[in-house]
Design an enzyme around this catalytic site. Structure first.
Site, PDB file in Angstrom:
ATOM      1  N   MET A   1       0.806  -1.221   0.000  1.00  0.00           N
ATOM      2  CA  MET A   1       0.000   0.000   0.000  1.00  0.00           C
ATOM      3  C   MET A   1       0.841   1.274   0.000  1.00  0.00           C
ATOM      4  O   MET A   1       0.325   2.358  -0.197  1.00  0.00           O
ATOM      5  CB  MET A   1      -0.934   0.011   1.219  1.00  0.00           C
ATOM      6  CG  MET A   1      -2.123  -0.906   1.099  1.00  0.00           C
ATOM      7  SD  MET A   1      -3.322  -0.315  -0.136  1.00  0.00           S
ATOM      8  CE  MET A   1      -2.932  -1.347  -1.527  1.00  0.00           C
ATOM      9  N   LYS A   2       2.127   1.153   0.280  1.00  0.00           N
ATOM     10  CA  LYS A   2       3.017   2.326   0.307  1.00  0.00           C
ATOM     11  C   LYS A   2       2.347   3.503   1.013  1.00  0.00           C
ATOM     12  O   LYS A   2       2.217   4.601   0.471  1.00  0.00           O
ATOM     13  CB  LYS A   2       3.439   2.720  -1.102  1.00  0.00           C
ATOM     14  CG  LYS A   2       4.190   1.621  -1.836  1.00  0.00           C
ATOM     15  CD  LYS A   2       4.716   2.103  -3.170  1.00  0.00           C
ATOM     16  CE  LYS A   2       5.398   1.004  -3.963  1.00  0.00           C
ATOM     17  NZ  LYS A   2       4.458   0.010  -4.506  1.00  0.00           N
TER      18      LYS A   2
ATOM     19  N   ASP B   1       0.779  11.009  10.679  1.00  0.00           N
ATOM     20  CA  ASP B   1       1.134   9.849  11.504  1.00  0.00           C
ATOM     21  C   ASP B   1      -0.079   9.118  12.064  1.00  0.00           C
ATOM     22  O   ASP B   1      -0.166   7.894  12.004  1.00  0.00           O
ATOM     23  CB  ASP B   1       2.033  10.285  12.676  1.00  0.00           C
ATOM     24  CG  ASP B   1       3.308  10.955  12.197  1.00  0.00           C
ATOM     25  OD1 ASP B   1       3.545  10.940  10.972  1.00  0.00           O
ATOM     26  OD2 ASP B   1       4.061  11.481  13.035  1.00  0.00           O
TER      27      ASP B   1
END
EC number: 4.1.1.23
Length: 235
Positions: free
Chosen positions: A67-68, A73
């Protein structure tokens, strides 16, 4: 090192880069017991791929979810928590330091191996410069590998051409997954930086991702056996 067939099977990841689940299922059936690890990327993920991931896991196959991920965050951490619950074995995210740290914290206690993508294997120096990076692919890959190690990631994804040098950076415990693998005497495809299977393993790769040479072969099973044989050659 001596590597038996079984562990080579564990190290070969077949990229299911096909347009739909039906074709993916057909391929998995064709390859049978020869392949135990599959990569699923955007193409399948957005065409019913999540159910298919579960089917593969139920069939005792391992899944590399490519999925990169890259986002703030908190968003990445929540995604990682949910992906870990699926029982996926590997997940990729872009190797940005704070994102990796958040992901590592979110995956704690699960078996999910998080992989930092250093530099896409389709990118050369000119591509990186056009995208605003000053570093060469090698320098950027080094920097990101170092940051992945510091963040406590399970491994990195990198071109096999950098594998030997990066293995020194990350040490022997982390996974080093290399796409852009082409069996002897085959076409490069759209990857600019490619290598043969045995050569990549000798350079320090722990896992090889192979898609096109298998899925576009006249007989994918024969192509897979040939790659497994090339991996074993010279052990």
């Amino acid at each position: 090192g001596v590597v038996d067939d079984n562990s080579n099977r564990e190290r070969l990841i077949v990229g299911l880069d096909v347009p739909n689940i039906k074709q993916a299922e057909k391929l998995v059936t064709q390859l049978g017991d020869e392949v135990s690890f599959y990569k699923i990327g955007y193409q399948l993920a957005f065409s019913g791929g999540m159910d298919f991931v579960q089917d593969l896991i139920q069939a005792r196959k391992k899944v590399f979810f490519d999925m990169k991920l890259l986002d703030i965050d908190h968003t990445v951490a929540r995604a990682v928590e949910n992906i870990a619950k699926l029982g996926v074995s590997m997940l990729t995210l872009h190797a940005y330091p704070t994102v990796m740290k958040a992901a590592v914290a979110a995956a704690k206690g699960s078996d999910l191996c998080l992989l930092g993508v250093t530099v896409l294997t389709s990118m050369d120096e000119a591509d990186l410069h056009n995208a605003g990076y000053k570093d060469s692919p090698k320098k950027l890959a080094f920097k990101r590998a170092e940051q992945a190690r510091e963040a406590g990631m399970g491994g990195i994804v990198s071109s096999a051409l950098e594998a030997a040098a990066l293995r020194k950076v990350i040490g022997s415990d982390m996974a080093l997954v290399t796409p852009g693998i082409r069996p002897m005497g085959s076409d490069k495809g759209d990857q600019k930086r490619v290598m043969a299977p045995r050569q990549a393993l000798d350079s320090g790769a722990s896992h090889l991702v192979v898609a096109r040479p298998i899925i576009q072969a006249d007989d994918p099973l024969v192509a897979t056996k040939k790659i497994l044989a090339e991996m074993a050659d010279g052990c």
